[in-house]
Motif scaffolding. Structure first.
Motif, PDB file in Angstrom:
ATOM      1  N   ILE A  15      -6.625   8.784  -7.747  1.00  0.00           N
ATOM      2  CA  ILE A  15      -5.293   8.528  -7.323  1.00  0.00           C
ATOM      3  C   ILE A  15      -5.323   6.697  -7.017  1.00  0.00           C
ATOM      4  CG2 ILE A  15      -3.582   8.288  -5.431  1.00  0.00           C
ATOM      5  CD1 ILE A  15      -3.796  11.231  -6.840  1.00  0.00           C
ATOM      6  N   ARG A  16      -6.358   6.337  -6.692  1.00  0.00           N
ATOM      7  CA  ARG A  16      -6.249   4.849  -6.501  1.00  0.00           C
ATOM      8  C   ARG A  16      -6.346   4.025  -7.604  1.00  0.00           C
ATOM      9  NH1 ARG A  16      -9.301   7.601  -3.459  1.00  0.00           N
ATOM     10  NH2 ARG A  16      -8.725   7.676  -1.295  1.00  0.00           N
ATOM     11  N   GLN A  17      -6.756   4.629  -8.846  1.00  0.00           N
ATOM     12  CA  GLN A  17      -6.479   3.984 -10.036  1.00  0.00           C
ATOM     13  C   GLN A  17      -5.281   4.218 -10.835  1.00  0.00           C
ATOM     14  OE1 GLN A  17      -9.535   5.363 -12.638  1.00  0.00           O
ATOM     15  NE2 GLN A  17     -11.306   4.623 -11.247  1.00  0.00           N
ATOM     16  N   LEU A  18      -4.230   4.611 -10.112  1.00  0.00           N
ATOM     17  CA  LEU A  18      -2.926   4.781 -10.747  1.00  0.00           C
ATOM     18  C   LEU A  18      -2.423   3.332 -10.792  1.00  0.00           C
ATOM     19  CD1 LEU A  18      -1.244   7.773  -8.763  1.00  0.00           C
ATOM     20  CD2 LEU A  18      -2.161   7.783 -11.365  1.00  0.00           C
ATOM     21  N   PRO A  19      -1.293   3.074 -11.798  1.00  0.00           N
ATOM     22  CA  PRO A  19      -0.602   2.049 -11.638  1.00  0.00           C
ATOM     23  C   PRO A  19       0.095   1.550 -10.213  1.00  0.00           C
ATOM     24  CG  PRO A  19       0.218   3.331 -13.466  1.00  0.00           C
ATOM     25  CD  PRO A  19      -0.780   4.236 -12.793  1.00  0.00           C
ATOM     26  N   ASP A  20       0.144   0.477 -10.083  1.00  0.00           N
ATOM     27  CA  ASP A  20       0.918  -0.241  -8.921  1.00  0.00           C
ATOM     28  C   ASP A  20       2.203   0.718  -8.622  1.00  0.00           C
ATOM     29  OD1 ASP A  20      -0.729  -2.331  -8.553  1.00  0.00           O
ATOM     30  OD2 ASP A  20       0.701  -3.501  -9.640  1.00  0.00           O
ATOM     31  N   ASP A  21       2.109   0.824  -7.295  1.00  0.00           N
ATOM     32  CA  ASP A  21       3.281   1.778  -6.507  1.00  0.00           C
ATOM     33  C   ASP A  21       4.447   1.112  -6.609  1.00  0.00           C
ATOM     34  OD1 ASP A  21       4.311   3.930  -5.466  1.00  0.00           O
ATOM     35  OD2 ASP A  21       3.410   3.600  -3.348  1.00  0.00           O
ATOM     36  N   ALA A  22       4.871   1.039  -7.762  1.00  0.00           N
ATOM     37  CA  ALA A  22       6.328   0.196  -7.979  1.00  0.00           C
ATOM     38  C   ALA A  22       7.087   0.965  -8.902  1.00  0.00           C
ATOM     39  CB  ALA A  22       6.229  -1.253  -8.620  1.00  0.00           C
ATOM     40  N   GLY A  23       8.402   0.775  -9.096  1.00  0.00           N
ATOM     41  CA  GLY A  23       9.297   1.591  -9.974  1.00  0.00           C
ATOM     42  C   GLY A  23       9.266   3.051  -9.355  1.00  0.00           C
ATOM     43  N   VAL A  24       9.612   4.067 -10.340  1.00  0.00           N
ATOM     44  CA  VAL A  24       9.880   5.476  -9.801  1.00  0.00           C
ATOM     45  C   VAL A  24       8.862   6.498 -10.682  1.00  0.00           C
ATOM     46  CG1 VAL A  24      12.091   5.219  -8.792  1.00  0.00           C
ATOM     47  CG2 VAL A  24      11.782   5.643 -11.536  1.00  0.00           C
ATOM     48  N   GLU A  25       8.469   7.505  -9.933  1.00  0.00           N
ATOM     49  CA  GLU A  25       7.767   8.455 -10.940  1.00  0.00           C
ATOM     50  C   GLU A  25       8.157   9.717 -10.575  1.00  0.00           C
ATOM     51  OE1 GLU A  25       4.062   6.768 -10.058  1.00  0.00           O
ATOM     52  OE2 GLU A  25       3.562   8.192  -8.638  1.00  0.00           O
ATOM     53  N   ILE A  26       7.691  10.874 -11.352  1.00  0.00           N
ATOM     54  CA  ILE A  26       7.665  12.195 -11.015  1.00  0.00           C
ATOM     55  C   ILE A  26       6.383  12.900 -11.489  1.00  0.00           C
ATOM     56  CG2 ILE A  26       8.627  14.363 -11.860  1.00  0.00           C
ATOM     57  CD1 ILE A  26      11.222  12.829 -12.502  1.00  0.00           C
TER      58      ILE A  26
END
Ligand code: GDP
Length: 196
Positions: A15-26
């Motif tokens: 989880i830590r390697q996910l892209p920046d927590d910006a925008g929206v996701e499902i």
């Protein structure tokens, strides 16, 4: 929202390697073999956007796709392989519940379940975690083509009834990657999530 331009962006080991927590996701989750990859391919009208790991127990990655800039689909590893050691499962469960709690960009969770075996243990855990944090959930009863129309309908009604214990943040629809049953409904829900 048109899902066809969806592109693979990256794979993350955790989880830590996910892209920046910006925008929206499902996020998309489900037991291995529930039909998650097929559903992702059907929704994006692509043949091989999402591929399945056919090796039980193999280290599985989180795959990140982008529909358009700042709108992502997150393909979480399938769960339920008997061979995965308990400690690995527990670590993953912890990371997953943390993701559901903390991820600001997360707009909804699609939980895929084979229409013939809905609401197994881990499915219920995920439903609890997501609804406890106020994340909307779309339960997709996959492989609906495997049942006769009458069976399908009664299973859907039962599954909607069973979802009530998780509050009003859960929607239940049928889906089939083989005959596209439920695709329009899914598209409406996902579009709404990504446009808010
Ligand atoms: P995943 O492990 O959740 O990504 O599942 P897959 O998408 O790889 O599908 C697992 C198996 O179920 C494959 O053999 C698919 O062909 C089959 N499958 C997936 N979706 C459907 C569907 O809508 N109908 C039917 N009959 N089979 C499906």
């Amino acid at each position: 929202l048109n899902f066809q331009p969806t592109k693979f962006i990256t794979s993350a080991a955790n989880i830590r390697q996910l892209p920046d927590d910006a925008g929206v996701e499902i996020a998309f989750a489900g037991r291995s073999n529930a039909g998650k990859s097929s559903a992702l391919n059907t929704i994006t009208r692509q043949k091989a956007l999402a591929r399945t790991s056919k090796t039980p127990g193999r280290t599985q990655l989180i795959n990140v796709f982008e529909v358009t800039e700042g709108k992502r689909l997150i393909d979480l590893p399938g769960y339920g392989y008997a061979k995965v050691p308990l400690a690995v499962k527990e670590k993953w469960n912890l990371a997953l519940s943390e993701y559901l709690q903390k991820r600001q960009s997360l707009r909804g969770l699609v939980l895929l379940m084979d229409i013939r075996h809905p609401y197994r243990d881990t499915d219920q855990d995920l439903l609890h975690w997501a609804t406890d944090c106020g994340i909307p959930v779309l339960v997709l009863l996959t492989k609906a083509d495997k049942l006769k129309p009458s069976q399908r309908k009664s299973t859907l009604l039962q599954a909607r009834e069973a979802a009530l214990v998780f509050g009003d943040g859960v929607q239940v629809e049928m889906f089939s990657s083989h005959n596209k049953l439920g695709l329009p409904q899914v598209e409406v829900i996902l579009s709404n999530w990504l446009n808010t």
